[in-house]
Design a protein around this motif. Structure first.
Motif, PDB file in Angstrom:
ATOM      1  N   UNK A 386      37.901  38.877  44.154  1.00 53.28           N
ATOM      2  CA  UNK A 386      36.916  39.332  43.165  1.00 53.28           C
ATOM      3  C   UNK A 386      35.586  39.623  43.840  1.00 53.28           C
ATOM      4  N   UNK A 388      35.000  40.367  46.978  1.00 51.14           N
ATOM      5  CA  UNK A 388      35.089  41.565  47.825  1.00 51.14           C
ATOM      6  C   UNK A 388      35.082  42.817  46.965  1.00 51.14           C
ATOM      7  N   UNK A 389      35.828  42.767  45.860  1.00 55.44           N
ATOM      8  CA  UNK A 389      35.872  43.937  44.987  1.00 55.44           C
ATOM      9  C   UNK A 389      34.486  44.244  44.451  1.00 55.44           C
ATOM     10  N   UNK A 390      33.725  43.194  44.135  1.00 57.80           N
ATOM     11  CA  UNK A 390      32.368  43.434  43.618  1.00 57.80           C
ATOM     12  C   UNK A 390      31.474  44.012  44.704  1.00 57.80           C
ATOM     13  N   UNK A 392      32.483  45.870  47.083  1.00 63.39           N
ATOM     14  CA  UNK A 392      32.923  47.235  47.383  1.00 63.39           C
ATOM     15  C   UNK A 392      32.793  48.176  46.198  1.00 63.39           C
ATOM     16  N   UNK A 393      32.336  47.639  45.081  1.00 61.56           N
ATOM     17  CA  UNK A 393      32.301  48.471  43.873  1.00 61.56           C
ATOM     18  C   UNK A 393      31.433  49.709  44.054  1.00 61.56           C
ATOM     19  N   UNK A 394      30.395  49.611  44.880  1.00 60.83           N
ATOM     20  CA  UNK A 394      29.485  50.746  45.005  1.00 60.83           C
ATOM     21  C   UNK A 394      29.846  51.679  46.156  1.00 60.83           C
ATOM     22  N   UNK A 395      30.703  51.242  47.047  1.00 62.12           N
ATOM     23  CA  UNK A 395      30.914  52.064  48.244  1.00 62.12           C
ATOM     24  C   UNK A 395      31.812  53.253  47.929  1.00 62.12           C
ATOM     25  N   UNK A 397      33.385  55.368  50.057  1.00 63.83           N
ATOM     26  CA  UNK A 397      34.447  55.764  50.986  1.00 63.83           C
ATOM     27  C   UNK A 397      35.632  54.820  50.919  1.00 63.83           C
TER      28      UNK A 397
END
Lengths: 558, 391
Positions: A386, A388-390, A392-395, A397
């Motif tokens: 969770x 990590x997903x948060x 990466x939410x804005x990236x 690529x």
């Protein structure tokens, strides 16, 4: 568009035919022909001159010394034509004409003056004890060197090639009228770096002298550490033009039978015009030139060389390079630092374990990150997934592209900091910290976790004791990343297998590169492998390198 | 030629990797984390949510609790999850149809909790409901399965004040079941439950209830094979845990022998429980030998009277605790075995099978009739180690 018509303006060639392009081309062709003709003519002339110059001499020799000093001088002059730094010093010795030839800056002139020229010139002096039998003394070079000269190292040369070689290495060549031989007087003294601290392999406790660029100095640094007559030094010449001296060091009663011969055989097979660095020799003598792994150990530390020699290995010191080669080389050797032997065994064992873990991390961590994040997030603990997903939410690529960009950035930074002048590298470091640490993340291009992953990876690869090995790890990272991005963890495992198989199949002068780690026959070597036991217990030399005498401590160890 | 072959090999390899690679690549942030699933009866079928079924009826309402991915920022007074739901009969079809309500793929690999309303269980067997969850490869074995007497959807709508994602919170409620006698959570997750169903054992599942923003685990739902037959209370659950030794620590209260009306508490920290089947001339009986070590946890009432320093009084207390534990176990036996005729998660059957395989072979076909008649003899021995007071 309307075309302008203007009767006043015409082509220049219409007005003046000699300015036309065709004409110019013709002229140019003529000129080219003439130049090529003149070149061939000059070649022919050169050939004729060379034929005229040729003296009766065997094919391997440039000329043969005659008894006349004048002729000898002319012959030498032809060889050293246009070498402005060659000095010819004529003088009178015992009524005979003598000549000293030496390279300016390479020969120790004060030494020559004191020990060669002065004694020779004083032979005609009234108070000379030798006056009675001068003719006898001057009959051969040998007797001259025995009776008159004060130089420590001299040798009589009859061959012209040897004489030229002696001059080029910085010795002085003495020629006398009436003698068809030369005398090489060793008085080499050239400009070189002093013995300094080891820059690249600095250790905290223990010696820190490092090799410099001079071969004799480097040999001395090793010699000085052991009063063992079994430590042998064989000097070879490599490079058709540079004729670089290469010293092969080994301990005669330890080294594995055949190893020295094999090293010399491989060195003998090198066909190149110049040797500027030991790395070139390394590339010529390794078993697998296409492997990213370094297969020879390079070091600038004499103590490391000596330790290797007493394990039954062979050192290769190359003139003009501080980096000395040690063969054979295995993964174990790459992962050891002299510092391991200067700290407590338990601590050094822990550090070695850490190093091995770091080597693994340095290759596989970014690949594992990419594969887990984009193929198998189910493998993560829920809370971590969770978070990590948060992150990466804005990236924007995919993780592979992200990791790849970050890798490229990292490589660029490393390269920049290595190449920059010292004063600027601080600025580059700061810039890197700003760009990577904050801006890239805040811009939402790359997620903070990846920055952590890449930083850990980089630091892990920096912790390797050997720089070439660090480079190998850096290089292997990229294919692993590709595999991970195409096949996920499956790909990473394929990669791990491929790298392991490759490392197991590498041979360095007959020794397996990584196989020693798993070979139960080498059980006694494990005491000083991934862990290090106290010195008292390290009674055997590594079996791996096949030393003739395996016991380090005991009655039979001479 | 050799070079050409070499190049051809590399090309083939490259093409294989490029064509077969990346087939299941999906970035972490492009997946919708489903953290909890609630299964209710479909009482209100909303037009938009649902779909047209060729056959069957709108039997269930399945609600999914999905994680909101907010980039790092703390949300204020707002749940970290949201709910999507659908009605229909096939779980799989409903969940696939919910992709119409979701911009990312629904991803169940981090599913934490499955909550089933007993209104559904009264009509349908448990195995039928769990079938999709046991077949799908994304589901993990460690998903917690809870039963509620009310509606399941409000429970997954509940957003815990601790700001954990709801599903994680609900799953972690049963995490300390080893210390809490009132929660049945050993061998009750999805993996074990499916195993019990396949073994034709009786299943018990933890019960979860929510009233006015309070969510609590306690007691358990009891199934005869996979048919729901009712609930048992916390006291019975505690007894069953002590009978089988599935607790690591426990709190046992008794009425104080010297000051009636006040309680004395025993804190168990180590026990040694062996449930052994015996077969003697054709009759089966079980013995349950329990040895417990623990502390005096609390004394209500006058401590001068309830003097923990007095060794003789400690002996009296030990006996009293042992009696209480025995009473608790016999209560459980009455409720579960005699009234409900349930061999919870097949413990007794598996013991008999392990210790007396020949006997098991003879009785396994009549086990369900035989089991309630098999006697259980309990002996409890309590030792008080620490008293937590000094003079």
């Amino acid at each position: 568009m309307k075309r302008l018509k203007c009767s006043k303006i015409r082509k220049l060639s219409a007005d003046r035919p000699e300015a036309s392009v065709q004409l110019a081309k013709k002229e140019l062709n003529k000129l080219q022909q003439m130049t090529s003709q003149s070149i061939s003519v000059s070649d022919e002339i050169e050939q004729i001159v060379a034929d005229l110059r040729r003296v009766a001499a065997p094919s391997s020799e440039p000329f043969v010394f005659t008894k006349k000093l004048k002729e000898n001088r002319e012959l030498l002059g032809a060889i050293f034509k246009d070498c402005g730094d060659i000095e010819f010093r004529n003088f009178d010795a015992g009524g005979k004409k003598a000549l000293i030839v030496y390279l300016e800056g390479m020969a120790d002139t004060s030494n020559l003056e004191r020990n060669v020229i002065k004694p020779l010139m004083s032979q005609t002096g009234p108070d000379n004890p030798n006056t009675g039998n001068l003719a006898e003394i001057f009959a051969t070079m040998k007797s001259i060197s025995e009776h008159i000269l004060g130089a420590s190292s001299v040798s009589v040369l009859t061959k012209a090639s040897a004489a030229i070689d002696a001059v080029m290495t910085g010795n002085a060549l003495l020629l006398m009228d009436g003698l068809s031989e030369g005398l090489s007087i060793s008085a080499v003294k050239y400009v070189k770096r002093d013995i300094g601290e080891a820059n690249n392999e600095h250790i905290l406790r223990g010696p820190n002298e490092a090799f410099n660029e001079g071969l004799p100095d480097n040999i001395v640094l090793v010699r000085r550490r052991s009063r063992d007559t079994n430590l042998k030094v064989q000097i070879l010449k490599i490079g058709e033009r540079t004729k670089t001296s290469v010293a092969v060091l080994y301990v005669a009663n330890l080294v594995k039978p055949g190893l020295v011969q094999e090293v010399e055989r491989r060195l003998g097979l090198i066909k190149t015009d110049k040797i500027l660095a030991s790395a070139k020799i390394e590339e010529f003598i390794v078993d697998h030139p296409w492997s990213p792994f370094p297969q020879l150990q390079t070091t600038e530390r004499p103590d490391k060389v000596l330790a290797a020699l007493y394990e039954g290995r062979v050192g290769i010191i190359v003139d003009g390079t501080p980096a000395t080669l040690l063969v054979p080389c295995t993964y174990n050797v790459m992962m050891q630092s002299p510092d391991d032997y200067t700290i407590q065994p338990v601590i050094s064992s822990l550090i070695r374990l850490t190093r091995n873990a770091a080597a693994f991390i340095a290759i596989y961590l970014p690949a594992i990150y990419v594969s887990v994040v984009s193929y198998h997030p189910g493998m993560l603990p829920t809370t971590m997934a969770i978070s990590i997903a948060e992150l990466r939410a804005r990236t924007p690529f995919p993780s592979f592209l992200e990791a790849f960009m970050m890798e490229v950035l990292l490589e660029v930074f490393q390269e920049a900091i290595v190449r920059l002048p010292l004063r600027l590298s601080g600025a580059a470091t700061m810039l890197g910290a700003f760009v990577v640490g904050t801006t890239v993340v805040q811009a939402g291009l790359i997620n903070p976790l990846l920055v952590v992953v890449v930083a850990i990876t980089a630091i892990s690869s920096y912790s390797m004791p050997s720089y070439p090995f660090n480079l190998a790890l850096r290089w292997l990272r990229i294919p692993m990343l590709m595999l991970a991005s195409i096949l996920g963890l499956y790909g990473v495992i394929i990669g791990i297998l491929a790298v392991t198989i490759h490392a197991c199949s590498l041979r360095s002068f007959g020794e397996s590169y990584i196989g020693g780690l798993f070979d139960i026959d080498l059980l006694s070597d494990w005491k000083d492998g991934i862990v290090r036991l106290p010195a008292k217990l390290l009674k055997e030399r590594p079996k791996e390198f096949g030393a003739k005498d395996l016991t380090r401590i005991g009655e039979e160890d001479g | 030629m050799a070079k050409k072959k070499w190049i051809a090999c590399v090309l083939i390899l490259f093409v294989c990797i490029m064509i077969s690679g990346c087939w299941d690549m999906r970035e972490l942030q492009d997946r919708n984390f489903v953290l909890a699933v609630a299964i209710d009866k479909a009482d209100d079928v909303k037009e938009v949510e649902t779909f047209v079924q060729p056959h069957g009826s709108k039997r269930y309402r399945v609600s999914l609790q999905i994680l909101k991915l907010a980039a790092g920022a703390e949300q204020k007074d707002e749940s970290r999850t949201f709910i999507k739901s659908n009605t229909g009969e096939s779980m799989f079809e409903m969940i696939r149809d919910m992709l119409g309500q979701s911009s990312k793929s629904l991803w169940f690999e981090h599913l934490q909790v499955l909550i089933i309303s007993d209104a559904v269980l009264k009509e349908v067997d448990l195995g039928e409901i769990l079938d999709f969850f046991k077949r799908d490869s994304e589901m993990r074995s460690r998903i917690k399965v809870y039963v509620t007497s009310g509606k399941a959807r409000p429970i997954i709508e509940f957003s815990p004040p601790s700001k954990e994602p709801g599903g994680v919170f609900l799953a972690n409620l049963s995490r300390l079941h080893l210390k809490n006698l009132h929660v049945t959570a050993s061998r009750t997750d999805l993996g074990y439950t499916v195993q019990h169903l396949d073994n034709k054992s009786d299943v018990i599942l933890p019960r979860i209830e929510m009233v006015d923003k309070v969510v609590k685990l306690g007691g358990s739902a009891v199934f005869k094979k996979d048919r729901f037959i009712g609930y048992v209370d916390e006291y019975a659950v505690a007894g069953s845990k002590m009978m089988l030794g599935t607790e690591k620590s426990a709190v046992v209260t008794i009425d104080s022998p010297k000051t009636p009306g006040h309680q004395i508490v025993f804190e168990l920290f180590r026990h040694d429980t062996t449930l052994t089947p015996h077969v003697e001339n054709g009759s089966i009986y079980f013995t349950d030998d329990i040895t417990m070590y623990g502390n005096i946890g609390e004394i209500q009432g006058d401590i001068n009277v309830n003097d923990a320093m007095d060794p003789e009084y400690l002996r009296i207390l030990e006996v009293a605790f042992a009696e209480e534990i025995k009473r608790n176990i016999y209560y459980t036996e009455k409720v579960l075995k005699k009234e409900m005729k349930v061999d919870a998660v097949g413990r007794f059957a598996s013991k008999l099978k392990a210790h007396e395989p020949e006997t098991w072979e003879q009785v396994k076909d009549q086990w369900d009739e035989l089991y309630p008649t098999i006697p259980l003899y309990v002996s409890v021995n309590v030792t008080i180690r620490n008293i937590g007071s000094h003079k």
